[in-house]
Design a protein around this motif. Structure first.
Motif, PDB file in Angstrom:
ATOM      1  N   ILE A 143       0.843  -1.194   0.000  1.00  0.00           N
ATOM      2  CA  ILE A 143       0.000   0.000   0.000  1.00  0.00           C
ATOM      3  C   ILE A 143       0.875   1.240   0.000  1.00  0.00           C
ATOM      4  O   ILE A 143       0.579   2.247  -0.661  1.00  0.00           O
ATOM      5  CB  ILE A 143      -0.926  -0.004   1.234  1.00  0.00           C
ATOM      6  CG1 ILE A 143      -1.818  -1.251   1.227  1.00  0.00           C
ATOM      7  CG2 ILE A 143      -1.784   1.270   1.284  1.00  0.00           C
ATOM      8  CD1 ILE A 143      -2.551  -1.485   2.521  1.00  0.00           C
ATOM      9  N   GLY A 144       1.962   1.152   0.743  1.00  0.00           N
ATOM     10  CA  GLY A 144       2.906   2.263   0.793  1.00  0.00           C
ATOM     11  C   GLY A 144       4.132   1.893   1.605  1.00  0.00           C
ATOM     12  O   GLY A 144       4.128   0.937   2.379  1.00  0.00           O
ATOM     13  N   ILE A 172       6.043  -3.364  10.025  1.00  0.00           N
ATOM     14  CA  ILE A 172       5.295  -3.954   8.919  1.00  0.00           C
ATOM     15  C   ILE A 172       3.846  -4.122   9.356  1.00  0.00           C
ATOM     16  O   ILE A 172       3.545  -4.942  10.246  1.00  0.00           O
ATOM     17  CB  ILE A 172       5.878  -5.315   8.485  1.00  0.00           C
ATOM     18  CG1 ILE A 172       7.337  -5.169   8.055  1.00  0.00           C
ATOM     19  CG2 ILE A 172       5.051  -5.902   7.337  1.00  0.00           C
ATOM     20  CD1 ILE A 172       8.326  -5.568   9.110  1.00  0.00           C
ATOM     21  N   PHE A 173       2.968  -3.330   8.785  1.00  0.00           N
ATOM     22  CA  PHE A 173       1.538  -3.445   9.049  1.00  0.00           C
ATOM     23  C   PHE A 173       0.889  -4.246   7.926  1.00  0.00           C
ATOM     24  O   PHE A 173       1.153  -3.988   6.745  1.00  0.00           O
ATOM     25  CB  PHE A 173       0.871  -2.063   9.100  1.00  0.00           C
ATOM     26  CG  PHE A 173       1.338  -1.190  10.229  1.00  0.00           C
ATOM     27  CD1 PHE A 173       0.708  -1.221  11.467  1.00  0.00           C
ATOM     28  CD2 PHE A 173       2.399  -0.308  10.058  1.00  0.00           C
ATOM     29  CE1 PHE A 173       1.127  -0.404  12.502  1.00  0.00           C
ATOM     30  CE2 PHE A 173       2.830   0.517  11.080  1.00  0.00           C
ATOM     31  CZ  PHE A 173       2.186   0.474  12.313  1.00  0.00           C
ATOM     32  N   THR A 174       0.046  -5.198   8.267  1.00  0.00           N
ATOM     33  CA  THR A 174      -0.751  -5.910   7.265  1.00  0.00           C
ATOM     34  C   THR A 174      -2.218  -5.650   7.550  1.00  0.00           C
ATOM     35  O   THR A 174      -2.637  -5.524   8.711  1.00  0.00           O
ATOM     36  CB  THR A 174      -0.480  -7.422   7.292  1.00  0.00           C
ATOM     37  OG1 THR A 174      -0.635  -7.916   8.630  1.00  0.00           O
ATOM     38  CG2 THR A 174       0.918  -7.734   6.802  1.00  0.00           C
ATOM     39  N   ALA A 181       3.337  -0.813   4.676  1.00  0.00           N
ATOM     40  CA  ALA A 181       1.909  -1.121   4.795  1.00  0.00           C
ATOM     41  C   ALA A 181       1.568  -2.120   3.694  1.00  0.00           C
ATOM     42  O   ALA A 181       1.702  -1.810   2.504  1.00  0.00           O
ATOM     43  CB  ALA A 181       1.070   0.139   4.644  1.00  0.00           C
ATOM     44  N   LEU A 182       1.156  -3.331   4.094  1.00  0.00           N
ATOM     45  CA  LEU A 182       0.880  -4.396   3.140  1.00  0.00           C
ATOM     46  C   LEU A 182      -0.609  -4.748   3.138  1.00  0.00           C
ATOM     47  O   LEU A 182      -1.233  -4.831   4.204  1.00  0.00           O
ATOM     48  CB  LEU A 182       1.672  -5.659   3.488  1.00  0.00           C
ATOM     49  CG  LEU A 182       3.183  -5.530   3.698  1.00  0.00           C
ATOM     50  CD1 LEU A 182       3.780  -6.901   3.989  1.00  0.00           C
ATOM     51  CD2 LEU A 182       3.857  -4.891   2.494  1.00  0.00           C
ATOM     52  N   PHE A 186      12.326  -5.579  14.225  1.00  0.00           N
ATOM     53  CA  PHE A 186      11.142  -5.663  13.394  1.00  0.00           C
ATOM     54  C   PHE A 186       9.886  -5.759  14.263  1.00  0.00           C
ATOM     55  O   PHE A 186       9.880  -6.426  15.298  1.00  0.00           O
ATOM     56  CB  PHE A 186      11.199  -6.903  12.493  1.00  0.00           C
ATOM     57  CG  PHE A 186      12.250  -6.814  11.410  1.00  0.00           C
ATOM     58  CD1 PHE A 186      11.954  -6.229  10.188  1.00  0.00           C
ATOM     59  CD2 PHE A 186      13.524  -7.320  11.610  1.00  0.00           C
ATOM     60  CE1 PHE A 186      12.913  -6.148   9.190  1.00  0.00           C
ATOM     61  CE2 PHE A 186      14.495  -7.252  10.625  1.00  0.00           C
ATOM     62  CZ  PHE A 186      14.183  -6.652   9.405  1.00  0.00           C
ATOM     63  N   TYR A 187       8.827  -5.093  13.799  1.00  0.00           N
ATOM     64  CA  TYR A 187       7.528  -5.159  14.461  1.00  0.00           C
ATOM     65  C   TYR A 187       6.472  -5.487  13.401  1.00  0.00           C
ATOM     66  O   TYR A 187       6.374  -4.795  12.387  1.00  0.00           O
ATOM     67  CB  TYR A 187       7.176  -3.819  15.113  1.00  0.00           C
ATOM     68  CG  TYR A 187       8.138  -3.380  16.191  1.00  0.00           C
ATOM     69  CD1 TYR A 187       7.880  -3.640  17.528  1.00  0.00           C
ATOM     70  CD2 TYR A 187       9.320  -2.706  15.871  1.00  0.00           C
ATOM     71  CE1 TYR A 187       8.761  -3.236  18.530  1.00  0.00           C
ATOM     72  CE2 TYR A 187      10.209  -2.298  16.857  1.00  0.00           C
ATOM     73  CZ  TYR A 187       9.919  -2.562  18.182  1.00  0.00           C
ATOM     74  OH  TYR A 187      10.792  -2.160  19.166  1.00  0.00           O
ATOM     75  N   PHE A 188       5.698  -6.531  13.646  1.00  0.00           N
ATOM     76  CA  PHE A 188       4.632  -6.926  12.735  1.00  0.00           C
ATOM     77  C   PHE A 188       3.287  -6.724  13.417  1.00  0.00           C
ATOM     78  O   PHE A 188       3.070  -7.237  14.526  1.00  0.00           O
ATOM     79  CB  PHE A 188       4.770  -8.395  12.351  1.00  0.00           C
ATOM     80  CG  PHE A 188       5.916  -8.692  11.416  1.00  0.00           C
ATOM     81  CD1 PHE A 188       5.702  -8.791  10.055  1.00  0.00           C
ATOM     82  CD2 PHE A 188       7.200  -8.871  11.912  1.00  0.00           C
ATOM     83  CE1 PHE A 188       6.764  -9.067   9.194  1.00  0.00           C
ATOM     84  CE2 PHE A 188       8.263  -9.148  11.061  1.00  0.00           C
ATOM     85  CZ  PHE A 188       8.039  -9.242   9.696  1.00  0.00           C
ATOM     86  N   MET A 189       2.385  -6.002  12.752  1.00  0.00           N
ATOM     87  CA  MET A 189       1.062  -5.743  13.305  1.00  0.00           C
ATOM     88  C   MET A 189       0.001  -6.022  12.248  1.00  0.00           C
ATOM     89  O   MET A 189       0.065  -5.463  11.152  1.00  0.00           O
ATOM     90  CB  MET A 189       0.972  -4.299  13.811  1.00  0.00           C
ATOM     91  CG  MET A 189       1.772  -4.073  15.088  1.00  0.00           C
ATOM     92  SD  MET A 189       2.665  -2.506  15.157  1.00  0.00           S
ATOM     93  CE  MET A 189       3.879  -2.712  13.897  1.00  0.00           C
ATOM     94  N   ASP A 190      -0.932  -6.898  12.580  1.00  0.00           N
ATOM     95  CA  ASP A 190      -1.971  -7.324  11.648  1.00  0.00           C
ATOM     96  C   ASP A 190      -3.292  -6.675  12.048  1.00  0.00           C
ATOM     97  O   ASP A 190      -3.772  -6.882  13.174  1.00  0.00           O
ATOM     98  CB  ASP A 190      -2.082  -8.855  11.682  1.00  0.00           C
ATOM     99  CG  ASP A 190      -2.840  -9.409  10.492  1.00  0.00           C
ATOM    100  OD1 ASP A 190      -2.987  -8.690   9.480  1.00  0.00           O
ATOM    101  OD2 ASP A 190      -3.278 -10.576  10.570  1.00  0.00           O
ATOM    102  N   LEU A 191      -3.876  -5.893  11.146  1.00  0.00           N
ATOM    103  CA  LEU A 191      -5.076  -5.113  11.449  1.00  0.00           C
ATOM    104  C   LEU A 191      -6.331  -5.876  11.048  1.00  0.00           C
ATOM    105  O   LEU A 191      -6.460  -6.331   9.916  1.00  0.00           O
ATOM    106  CB  LEU A 191      -5.029  -3.770  10.716  1.00  0.00           C
ATOM    107  CG  LEU A 191      -3.743  -2.942  10.886  1.00  0.00           C
ATOM    108  CD1 LEU A 191      -3.891  -1.580  10.215  1.00  0.00           C
ATOM    109  CD2 LEU A 191      -3.379  -2.769  12.359  1.00  0.00           C
TER     110      LEU A 191
END
Length: 401
Positions: free
Chosen positions: A19-20, A32-34, A68-69, A132-137
């Motif tokens: 996304i960006g 890294i936001f998904t 943003a994925l 690294f930080y991964f956050m799934d929305l």
């Protein structure tokens, strides 16, 4: 480009897998936001696009890199949870080994999406530096206050306690093959954020607040770089009754061909009493087995998770759990009858329930293990702490507290 529609905004946007992406002026963490791994949950996609645009427009200074994925692009375009199989149940250990070995033969839409997401994440991990930080929305089919779903590692606990919302630990024990479970197996901080109901405007607002707070808590931006109090209050005001840490003690999984119908009106974190009517399965009534709180009652047509039941974890047990894990008390468990190491890595235990009957699942939870029933006689329990990349986070302030 994929078209994604928001019922809340009555608006359509176009997105790619990424996304960006924004690169800060100074070194720092990689976030890294998904969003939209379920195609009927577009709220996070819209929130991520807006935050990235705001960061560029306001020229906010930040450290590190932000990705943003988007998740299931084909399902997002159709507005359905998934196409043929749930993309957020496909990240099992066995399947990921096949993917990395190039042995996946399926060509269905959801597999194509998984392969592309996996390739994107792998590229980011190789290209960028940590931590690294991964956050799934996510959003839910029923009404809810915002909350976090967290794989129960000490790293995850330490980071997520900064948010003013309730935390639900251990969901990975009930949802096999979730994306975040795969990321946690790699040892990184990774957790999910449930912002509200799928098509509620407040869900987008909650996602935006969560993203900004995540940038701050990961030390990517400073507190004065944005309106901290505004975004903090957006989340804090929703959670006055339940700003605690919970564990799941029951999961109702819908069987294939079962006619499941949730009783109308249940909200997330609503108190439930033992014996209370919760749902119907075919012509039979499903009653609450114990008192507790409701979590994620299913009010949608897809998916096999009927509902979860949760209970508050007393702070004394959280403290004891941290102490036991810190001194690696679990190393002595295999000397006990009925318990032995399953692997040479000493990260998985096999428990004979007929011999080690004294030790309930909660005992192993204290020491950082999640369990999987092999059959009525044996439990396979795996250490959540074994893979944690503690050294990569040791310099950040939240990890020192």
């Amino acid at each position: 480009m994929t078209k994604v529609f928001s019922k809340a905004l009555h608006k359509t946007i176009e997105v790619n897998r990424i996304i960006g992406q924004l690169k800060g002026s100074q070194p720092g963490p990689t976030l890294i936001f998904t969003a939209g791994i379920h195609g009927n949950e577009p709220s996070g996609v819209f929130a991520l696009q807006q935050v990235l645009e705001d960061l560029k427009k306001k020229n906010i200074l930040f450290h590190g890199t932000i990705y943003a994925l988007s998740g299931n692009l084909t399902a997002l375009e159709e507005g359905t949870r998934f196409n043929n199989q749930d993309l957020n149940r496909m990240w099992t250990s066995d399947r990921m080994l096949k993917i990395h070995d190039g042995d996946i033969k399926e060509k269905d839409k959801d597999t194509i999406q998984q392969l592309d997401i996996c390739s994107t994440i792998t590229t980011i991990l190789k290209k960028e530096k940590g931590p690294f930080y991964f956050m799934d929305l996510h959003t839910t089919s029923g009404e809810t206050i915002p909350f976090l779903t967290v794989n129960d590692s000490l790293l995850n606990r330490a980071f997520t306690k900064q948010y003013p919302v309730p935390i639900v630990l251990g969901i990975e024990e009930y949802l096999e093959g979730a994306l975040l479970s795969y990321i946690n197996e790699l040892g990184y901080v990774a957790f999910g954020f449930e912002a509200g109901q799928h098509d509620d405007l407040s869900s987008i607002e909650n996602h935006i607040a969560f993203i900004y707070l995540s940038l701050l808590f990961a030390e990517s931006v400073s507190k004065d770089a944005f309106n901290f109090q505004k975004h903090y209050d957006v989340l804090a005001k929703t959670s006055v009754d339940s700003r605690d840490i919970y564990e799941i003690y029951y999961h109702y999984k819908i069987k294939k061909g079962e006619a499941f119908r949730m009783k109308p009106g249940f909200l997330n974190f609503q108190h439930i009493s033992k014996g209370q009517e919760l749902a119907k399965s075919n012509d039979s009534i499903i009653f609450a087995k114990k008192s507790g709180r409701m979590l994620m009652p299913q009010y949608q047509n897809q998916g096999d998770d009927g509902f979860f039941s949760i209970r508050k974890i007393p702070p004394i047990f959280l403290g004891l759990s941290k102490a036991l894990r810190t001194v690696k008390f679990d190393r002595i468990l295999p000397i006990l009858p009925g318990i032995k190491w399953q692997t040479d890595k000493h990260d998985t235990l096999l428990v004979n329930r007929n011999i080690a009957w004294l030790f309930a699942k909660q005992f192993f939870h204290l020491m950082g293990y999640r369990s999987k029933e092999i059959n009525e006689n044996y439990l396979l329990i795996k250490n959540r702490e074994f893979a944690s990349r503690k050294d990569e986070y040791r310099k950040v302030s939240w990890a020192k507290e």
